[in-house]
Design a protein around this motif. Structure first.
Motif, short mmCIF file in Angstrom:
data_model
loop_
_atom_site.label_atom_id
_atom_site.label_comp_id
_atom_site.label_asym_id
_atom_site.label_seq_id
_atom_site.Cartn_x
_atom_site.Cartn_y
_atom_site.Cartn_z
N PHE A 78 25.92 41.48 0.74
CA PHE A 78 27.58 42.01 0.13
C PHE A 78 27.97 42.63 1.17
O PHE A 78 29.36 43.27 0.24
N ASP A 79 27.99 43.14 2.05
CA ASP A 79 28.57 44.57 2.18
C ASP A 79 29.03 44.16 3.59
O ASP A 79 30.07 44.52 3.93
N LYS A 80 29.50 42.72 3.66
CA LYS A 80 30.45 41.82 5.03
C LYS A 80 32.20 41.17 3.96
O LYS A 80 32.62 39.87 5.13
N GLY A 81 32.36 41.36 3.01
CA GLY A 81 33.10 40.95 2.38
C GLY A 81 32.96 39.24 2.07
O GLY A 81 33.60 38.03 3.32
N ARG A 82 31.97 39.01 1.80
CA ARG A 82 32.00 37.43 1.21
C ARG A 82 33.35 36.81 0.98
O ARG A 82 32.81 35.15 1.33
N PRO A 83 34.44 36.93 0.34
CA PRO A 83 35.22 35.67 -0.15
C PRO A 83 35.87 34.98 1.90
O PRO A 83 35.80 34.69 1.77
N ALA A 84 36.18 37.03 2.50
CA ALA A 84 36.10 36.07 3.96
C ALA A 84 35.44 35.22 4.60
O ALA A 84 35.95 34.15 5.25
N GLN A 85 34.41 35.49 4.51
CA GLN A 85 33.39 35.11 5.42
C GLN A 85 33.99 33.15 4.45
O GLN A 85 32.81 32.09 5.32
N HIS A 86 33.48 33.31 3.02
CA HIS A 86 33.02 31.81 2.65
C HIS A 86 34.84 30.81 3.04
O HIS A 86 34.63 29.73 2.96
N GLN A 87 35.89 32.63 3.65
CA GLN A 87 37.46 31.31 3.88
C GLN A 87 37.13 30.61 5.14
O GLN A 87 37.63 29.41 5.85
N VAL A 88 36.70 31.58 5.79
CA VAL A 88 35.82 30.42 7.28
C VAL A 88 35.47 28.95 6.56
O VAL A 88 35.66 27.81 7.48
N VAL A 89 34.59 28.84 5.92
CA VAL A 89 34.21 27.27 5.57
C VAL A 89 34.93 26.70 4.99
O VAL A 89 35.88 25.21 4.60
N ILE A 90 35.73 27.51 3.59
CA ILE A 90 37.40 26.66 3.34
C ILE A 90 38.04 25.66 4.49
O ILE A 90 37.91 24.62 4.21
N ASP A 91 38.18 27.30 5.61
CA ASP A 91 39.16 26.36 6.10
C ASP A 91 38.71 25.35 6.87
O ASP A 91 39.67 24.37 7.62
N ALA A 92 37.97 25.37 8.02
CA ALA A 92 37.13 24.36 8.56
C ALA A 92 37.01 23.27 7.64
O ALA A 92 37.31 21.71 8.13
#
Length: 284
Positions: A78-92
């Motif tokens: 929760f403290d690491k910016g989940r939308p940015a983490q998920h964006q990594v997967v979406i982009d790939a």
């Protein structure tokens, strides 16, 4: 074509991979993990293991291929910016040209702060143009049954949810819905509101605990502020305590009451009642 599951050694991910193994050949499944040792049992069954981390975009460069179906299980940092983490997967996934990206989101009506990351991820997924399936998972039975010790020790279930009702199901139920979407047809650009068939209140939950244990267990409804104090007193960081208390406030408003029937429709069977999960936890 592979079915790719991120977070595959987490609580939900394990259920998904295990149920996929009952439906498709192991070589068609890719388990994305951070720690390959935790996936040794899957590897032994023939599941492909990909090592990647939401926090390191380059690790996802060769995980997906054209035509794959992907399950993005939301991160728990929760403290690491989940939308940015998920964006990594979406982009790939977009770069690879996957056939479907399913995402484990939160119920549509949920206004608690916990839902913000999910809404941001949903928006990013829709903006990507990828064929998507939003699996808006309600709460798990196990969120409550995996930590029965305090209620049994103190003879009380303490929550800040008032008389609110909640539609929960087991992790295995939600995993079965994901498997149905990943192995079925016609789920592109879909949104499913997933929750248990039988809603319950915490007063009913306490009564069920009393019935199954033979102990008198009460439900103590407290304010959100008091609940945050109790959780921080038990060692939870205040930001996380506020998230959990916010969920209770949403339960009181009826925002975790799911009446769509989508979960049992997708799985083809009734959902697991809370009483069944309580019984399993007490035996465990």
């Amino acid at each position: 074509m592979s079915i790719v599951v991120t977070g595959a050694t987490g609580h939900l991910g394990r259920h998904v991979v295990e149920q996929l193994l009952e439906k498709v050949p192991a070589e068609q499944i890719t388990a994305v993990v951070r720690t390959p040792e935790k996936a040794a049992d899957f590897a032994a069954k023939g599941v492909k293991i990909a090592v990647a981390d939401y926090n390191s975009p380059e690790t996802f460069d060769n995980v997906f291929a054209a035509g794959d179906k992907v399950l993005l299980i939301s991160g728990n940092e929760f403290d690491k910016g989940r939308p940015a983490q998920h964006q990594v997967v979406i982009d790939a996934a977009k770069a690879a040209g996957v056939a479907l990206l399913a995402y484990t989101s939160a119920p549509g009506p949920l206004s608690a702060a916990l839902a913000d990351d999910h809404r941001a991820t949903e928006e990013a997924l829709l903006a990507s143009g990828l064929p998507y399936s939003l699996l808006r998972n309600g709460w798990y039975n196990e969120n409550y049954t995996e930590n029965l010790a305090p209620a049994l020790e103190h003879g009380a279930v303490v929550q800040a949810a008032g008389d609110g009702r909640i539609s929960t199901a087991s992790r295995a139920d939600y995993a079965a819905a994901a498997v149905a979407v990943l192995t079925g047809e016609g789920h592109e650009n879909s949104t499913y509101e997933l929750g248990g068939d039988e809603a319950w209140s915490f007063a009913e939950y306490a009564a069920e605990l009393s019935k199954q244990t033979g102990k008198e267990i009460a439900y103590n409804a407290v304010s959100v502020e008091a609940y945050i104090g109790i959780l921080t007193g038990a060692g939870l960081p205040e930001p996380l305590a506020a998230v959990f208390a916010g969920v209770d406030a949403s339960i009181e408003k009826g925002e975790l009451l799911v009446t769509s029937g989508d979960l049992s429709r997708l799985t083809g069977r009734p959902t697991t009642p809370i009483a069944t999960s309580i019984e399993a936890a007490l035996k465990g």
